[in-house]
Design a protein around this motif. Structure first.
Motif, mmCIF file in Angstrom:
data_model
loop_
_atom_site.group_PDB
_atom_site.id
_atom_site.type_symbol
_atom_site.label_atom_id
_atom_site.label_comp_id
_atom_site.label_asym_id
_atom_site.label_seq_id
_atom_site.Cartn_x
_atom_site.Cartn_y
_atom_site.Cartn_z
ATOM 1 N N ARG A 1 0.835 -1.211 0.000
ATOM 2 C CA ARG A 1 0.000 0.000 0.000
ATOM 3 C C ARG A 1 0.864 1.254 0.000
ATOM 4 O O ARG A 1 0.595 2.216 -0.722
ATOM 5 C CB ARG A 1 -0.920 0.009 1.212
ATOM 6 N N GLU A 2 1.929 1.249 0.810
ATOM 7 C CA GLU A 2 2.841 2.399 0.842
ATOM 8 C C GLU A 2 3.547 2.567 -0.499
ATOM 9 O O GLU A 2 3.722 3.684 -0.988
ATOM 10 C CB GLU A 2 3.873 2.217 1.964
ATOM 11 N N ARG B 1 1.181 4.102 -2.928
ATOM 12 C CA ARG B 1 1.027 5.538 -2.655
ATOM 13 C C ARG B 1 2.235 6.317 -3.184
ATOM 14 O O ARG B 1 2.081 7.401 -3.743
ATOM 15 C CB ARG B 1 0.861 5.771 -1.160
#
Length: 117
Positions: free
Chosen positions: A78-79, A82
């Motif tokens: 997820r990071e 992003r």
């Protein structure tokens, strides 16, 4: 004797600690490429000083997102997504600013407009 073993152990462990930092080589390389795009835009005059400073602030934002992602020692999917999304936004901003009709060809800090006929 014990202190020399401890010192030798620390010397050997330092490179391992550096490797423990989560690697984001693709993100780092892309960040470098985008910074170079901004620099080339300033050098060619296709970016004004004001546009360049805004784009550099955006690049700093991406670096801050990366630092926060790496802070806990693991960069999750997820990071990473992003980070890539933030870099996509910055890439589009760089392209848009480099190809608008604002130029500073003579590098005097004033916008030179190309007249169309």
């Amino acid at each position: 004797m014990k202190t020399s073993r401890l010192a030798a152990g620390l010397v050997l462990a330092l490179p391992l600690l550096a490797l423990a930092q989560p690697a984001t080589p693709g993100v780092d390389q892309r960040q470098l490429n985008q910074e170079q795009r901004v620099e080339r835009g300033v050098a060619s005059g296709s970016l004004t000083a004001r546009e360049a400073s805004r784009l550099e602030r955006g690049q700093q934002h991406v670096a801050n997102v990366e630092n926060r992602a790496r802070a806990d020692g693991v960069v999750t999917a997820r990071e990473r997504a992003r980070l890539h999304q933030a870099q996509d936004v910055q890439s589009a901003r760089i392209a848009r600013q480099k190809h608008d009709r604002q130029h500073d060809f003579n590098h005097n800090g004033r916008v030179d407009r190309v007249h169309r006929r």
